[in-house]
Design a protein around this motif. Structure first.
Motif, PDB file in Angstrom:
ATOM      1  N   SER A  86       0.834  -1.207   0.000  1.00  0.00           N
ATOM      2  CA  SER A  86       0.000   0.000   0.000  1.00  0.00           C
ATOM      3  C   SER A  86       0.861   1.246   0.000  1.00  0.00           C
ATOM      4  CB  SER A  86      -0.944  -0.006   1.208  1.00  0.00           C
ATOM      5  OG  SER A  86      -1.820  -1.112   1.149  1.00  0.00           O
ATOM      6  N   THR A 132       2.443   1.564  -3.571  1.00  0.00           N
ATOM      7  CA  THR A 132       1.530   2.007  -4.623  1.00  0.00           C
ATOM      8  C   THR A 132       0.869   3.352  -4.310  1.00  0.00           C
ATOM      9  OG1 THR A 132      -0.203   0.635  -3.616  1.00  0.00           O
ATOM     10  CG2 THR A 132       1.025  -0.313  -5.464  1.00  0.00           C
ATOM     11  N   ARG A 136      -4.723   1.210  -9.284  1.00  0.00           N
ATOM     12  CA  ARG A 136      -3.620   1.148  -8.326  1.00  0.00           C
ATOM     13  C   ARG A 136      -3.961   0.226  -7.157  1.00  0.00           C
ATOM     14  NH1 ARG A 136      -2.348   7.393  -7.531  1.00  0.00           N
ATOM     15  NH2 ARG A 136      -1.142   6.668  -5.724  1.00  0.00           N
ATOM     16  N   LEU A 185      -3.592  -3.264  -8.413  1.00  0.00           N
ATOM     17  CA  LEU A 185      -2.181  -3.616  -8.510  1.00  0.00           C
ATOM     18  C   LEU A 185      -1.625  -3.946  -7.127  1.00  0.00           C
ATOM     19  CD1 LEU A 185       0.398  -3.928 -10.169  1.00  0.00           C
ATOM     20  CD2 LEU A 185       0.830  -1.489  -9.833  1.00  0.00           C
ATOM     21  N   ALA A 186      -2.028  -3.182  -6.113  1.00  0.00           N
ATOM     22  CA  ALA A 186      -1.592  -3.483  -4.751  1.00  0.00           C
ATOM     23  C   ALA A 186      -2.079  -4.871  -4.328  1.00  0.00           C
ATOM     24  CB  ALA A 186      -2.107  -2.417  -3.783  1.00  0.00           C
ATOM     25  N   ILE A 240       2.379   3.100 -12.912  1.00  0.00           N
ATOM     26  CA  ILE A 240       2.137   1.656 -12.921  1.00  0.00           C
ATOM     27  C   ILE A 240       3.364   0.905 -13.431  1.00  0.00           C
ATOM     28  CG2 ILE A 240       0.780  -0.209 -13.961  1.00  0.00           C
ATOM     29  CD1 ILE A 240      -0.753   1.314 -11.833  1.00  0.00           C
ATOM     30  N   LEU A 295       6.115   0.912 -10.857  1.00  0.00           N
ATOM     31  CA  LEU A 295       5.848   0.022  -9.734  1.00  0.00           C
ATOM     32  C   LEU A 295       6.145  -1.433 -10.079  1.00  0.00           C
ATOM     33  CD1 LEU A 295       2.511   1.591  -8.426  1.00  0.00           C
ATOM     34  CD2 LEU A 295       4.751   1.698  -7.328  1.00  0.00           C
TER      35      LEU A 295
END
Length: 264
Positions: A118, A121, A141, A144-145, A178, A181
């Motif tokens: 967390s 991101t 996001r 993705l997390a 993105i 990350l």
């Protein structure tokens, strides 16, 4: 490593994939690019064991993907589809924690993993918000997390993240974020595979690039070495010019004109 060898897929007599071979190496960002209908999503579904209607072999860390149970495979690879539909008012925290459901870990450890991804991101301030109240980019996001929390824990074996067009509806800043990350995740012995459309963004981050057309691999290799005018035009049937940034020497494309490559 995820290794796909001679993958072929036909549905209703139409060949979607034709003897495709591909490797996703841990610690590397591998991208697949190609026109609509090239077979990219079908290939990703096969790699993730979402479908088994194919010939050829897929190995995950030297074991056939068919030998893994759903629970065991979920601790090794995580998948982010094109669209993640949520119909109930879960909190952001609940969504991210879903990535830990198959891990036999203590709550404290799972909370630590959720906290780390967390922070990474940039969603740590949203944890008590209603997921449905977020914008599309914010939701991406969070998803993705969730995916990263599934494989973030450091292990003595490689893990993988498979992404299907993760930046398709995002603005340029969100796209950069993105890609940054997932590139960062590679440092944790995680192999990343992403289906992409924005070639200029992709070549900045991807280590390896596969070009797919009509179910077959046109070219593959180091992303900058295969980012050529001839390969891109052959793949997309579109005129382009390839230039190089004078400061970074990173290549980028500019469409030449609307039309089919080779047509004046």
């Amino acid at each position: 490593m995820i290794s796909a060898r001679n993958i072929s897929l036909s549905i209703h007599g139409r060949k979607l994939l034709n003897k495709v071979s591909l490797d996703v190496q841990p610690g590397m960002f591998t991208a697949i690019a190609g026109p609509n209908g090239a077979g990219k999503t079908s290939l990703l579904k096969i790699l993730s064991k979402e479908t088994t209607q194919h010939t050829g072999e897929v190995l995950v860390n030297d074991m056939p993907v068919s030998k893994y149970s759903v629970a065991d495979l979920s601790t090794i690879r995580a998948v982010l589809p094109q669209a993640s539909r949520v119909q109930f008012p879960f909190s952001v925290r609940q969504i991210v924690k879903m990535g830990r459901q198959h891990h036999k870990s203590l709550k404290k450890h799972n909370d630590t993993i959720v906290g780390e991804v967390s922070e990474l991101t940039g969603i740590s301030g949203w944890m008590d918000r209603n997921y449905l109240s977020l914008s599309g980019g914010e939701q991406q996001r969070v998803q993705l997390a969730r995916v990263l929390s599934q494989v973030w824990e450091e292990k003595d074996f490689p893990r993988y993240v498979l992404l299907d067009e993760p930046t398709s509806s995002l603005d340029i800043a969100q796209q950069q974020l993105i890609f940054s990350l997932v590139k960062h995740a590679c440092a944790r012995n995680i192999g990343v595979l992403a289906i992409v459309h924005d070639l200029n963004q992709t070549v900045q981050f991807a280590d390896k690039l596969y070009f797919l057309k009509s179910g077959s691999v046109v070219a593959h290799g180091d992303s900058k070495s295969v980012f050529t005018k001839n390969i891109i035009e052959e793949t997309f049937c579109c005129r382009v010019n390839v230039y190089h940034d004078p400061c970074t020497d990173c290549p980028y494309i500019v469409p030449d004109r609307v039309g089919v490559a080779g047509v004046v």
